[in-house]
Scaffold this motif. Structure first.
Motif, PDB file in Angstrom:
ATOM      1  N   GLN A   1      45.199  36.746  44.469  1.00  0.00           N
ATOM      2  CA  GLN A   1      44.150  35.786  44.770  1.00  0.00           C
ATOM      3  C   GLN A   1      42.952  36.508  45.362  1.00  0.00           C
ATOM      4  O   GLN A   1      43.097  37.469  46.087  1.00  0.00           O
ATOM      5  N   VAL A   2      41.784  36.018  45.044  1.00  0.00           N
ATOM      6  CA  VAL A   2      40.559  36.612  45.561  1.00  0.00           C
ATOM      7  C   VAL A   2      40.266  36.054  46.951  1.00  0.00           C
ATOM      8  O   VAL A   2      40.373  34.851  47.177  1.00  0.00           O
ATOM      9  N   GLN A   3      39.931  36.943  47.850  1.00  0.00           N
ATOM     10  CA  GLN A   3      39.518  36.543  49.200  1.00  0.00           C
ATOM     11  C   GLN A   3      38.185  37.196  49.530  1.00  0.00           C
ATOM     12  O   GLN A   3      37.919  38.329  49.130  1.00  0.00           O
TER      13      GLN A   3
ATOM     14  N   ALA B   1      35.422  41.754  49.690  1.00  0.00           N
ATOM     15  CA  ALA B   1      36.166  40.967  48.721  1.00  0.00           C
ATOM     16  C   ALA B   1      37.427  41.719  48.328  1.00  0.00           C
ATOM     17  O   ALA B   1      37.416  42.941  48.199  1.00  0.00           O
ATOM     18  N   SER B   2      38.507  40.988  48.172  1.00  0.00           N
ATOM     19  CA  SER B   2      39.766  41.601  47.779  1.00  0.00           C
ATOM     20  C   SER B   2      40.427  40.752  46.713  1.00  0.00           C
ATOM     21  O   SER B   2      40.137  39.561  46.576  1.00  0.00           O
ATOM     22  N   GLY B   3      41.345  41.366  45.972  1.00  0.00           N
ATOM     23  CA  GLY B   3      42.026  40.645  44.917  1.00  0.00           C
ATOM     24  C   GLY B   3      41.563  41.102  43.547  1.00  0.00           C
ATOM     25  O   GLY B   3      40.991  42.180  43.403  1.00  0.00           O
ATOM     26  N   SER B   4      41.776  40.277  42.559  1.00  0.00           N
ATOM     27  CA  SER B   4      41.410  40.619  41.186  1.00  0.00           C
ATOM     28  C   SER B   4      39.939  40.304  40.955  1.00  0.00           C
ATOM     29  O   SER B   4      39.556  39.164  40.736  1.00  0.00           O
ATOM     30  N   ILE B   5      39.119  41.334  41.035  1.00  0.00           N
ATOM     31  CA  ILE B   5      37.674  41.170  40.895  1.00  0.00           C
ATOM     32  C   ILE B   5      37.220  41.842  39.607  1.00  0.00           C
ATOM     33  O   ILE B   5      37.526  42.997  39.369  1.00  0.00           O
ATOM     34  N   PHE B   6      36.470  41.102  38.810  1.00  0.00           N
ATOM     35  CA  PHE B   6      35.962  41.677  37.582  1.00  0.00           C
ATOM     36  C   PHE B   6      34.936  42.765  37.887  1.00  0.00           C
ATOM     37  O   PHE B   6      34.359  42.805  38.969  1.00  0.00           O
TER      38      PHE B   6
ATOM     39  N   ALA C   1      32.976  50.635  45.330  1.00  0.00           N
ATOM     40  CA  ALA C   1      34.304  51.221  45.537  1.00  0.00           C
ATOM     41  C   ALA C   1      35.102  50.424  46.569  1.00  0.00           C
ATOM     42  O   ALA C   1      36.331  50.355  46.492  1.00  0.00           O
ATOM     43  N   LYS C   2      34.387  49.814  47.508  1.00  0.00           N
ATOM     44  CA  LYS C   2      35.051  49.039  48.560  1.00  0.00           C
ATOM     45  C   LYS C   2      34.944  47.536  48.325  1.00  0.00           C
ATOM     46  O   LYS C   2      35.447  46.751  49.142  1.00  0.00           O
ATOM     47  N   ASN C   3      34.285  47.134  47.235  1.00  0.00           N
ATOM     48  CA  ASN C   3      34.047  45.705  46.988  1.00  0.00           C
ATOM     49  C   ASN C   3      33.454  45.038  48.220  1.00  0.00           C
ATOM     50  O   ASN C   3      33.878  43.953  48.636  1.00  0.00           O
ATOM     51  N   THR C   4      32.485  45.692  48.792  1.00  0.00           N
ATOM     52  CA  THR C   4      31.878  45.219  50.030  1.00  0.00           C
ATOM     53  C   THR C   4      30.360  45.210  49.886  1.00  0.00           C
ATOM     54  O   THR C   4      29.793  46.132  49.283  1.00  0.00           O
ATOM     55  N   VAL C   5      29.745  44.178  50.420  1.00  0.00           N
ATOM     56  CA  VAL C   5      28.291  44.141  50.490  1.00  0.00           C
ATOM     57  C   VAL C   5      27.878  43.984  51.947  1.00  0.00           C
ATOM     58  O   VAL C   5      28.637  43.458  52.767  1.00  0.00           O
ATOM     59  N   TYR C   6      26.685  44.462  52.226  1.00  0.00           N
ATOM     60  CA  TYR C   6      26.157  44.432  53.575  1.00  0.00           C
ATOM     61  C   TYR C   6      24.800  43.742  53.564  1.00  0.00           C
ATOM     62  O   TYR C   6      24.045  43.850  52.595  1.00  0.00           O
TER      63      TYR C   6
END
Length: 114
Positions: A1-3, A24-29, A74-79
């Motif tokens: 699940q995406v979180q 963001a974590s999980g299955s991300i396109f 790489a970290k699926n992170t935005v700031y």
């Protein structure tokens, strides 16, 4: 699940700075948009800034020149770096990940006050 999880809100004086993070974590396109929205009391939720997976950015006029959105694929992170904060920036800030659907975070409070 995406979180989607935001962090970094708080209380700051006018003219100060804060940096918000959204992970963001999980299955991300591989192709997605991540955006920051905010909602002040009695007002509708509005887009603050957004970034696509290829690095294209978009800002609300009210924050141009003061806020900067960046991403780390790489970290699926935005700031969201917020500088020269004003009392009118006070709101709950939400992160939204858009792939084939929208995923919202729980929000983080930003209060700009002396």
């Amino acid at each position: 699940q995406v979180q989607v999880v935001e962090s970094g809100g708080g209380l700051v004086q006018p003219g100060g700075s804060l940096r918000l993070s959204c992970a963001a974590s999980g299955s991300i396109f591989s192709i997605y948009i991540m955006g920051w929205y905010r909602q002040a009391p009695g007002k509708e939720r509005e887009l603050v800034a957004a970034i696509t997976s290829d690095g294209t950015t978009n800002y609300a006029d009210s924050v141009k020149g003061r806020f900067t959105i960046t991403g780390d694929n790489a970290k699926n992170t935005v700031y969201l770096q917020m500088n020269s904060l004003k009392p009118e920036d006070t709101a709950v800030y939400y992160c939204r990940l858009t792939t084939h659907r929208h995923y919202w975070g729980q929000g983080t409070q930003v209060t700009v006050s002396s």
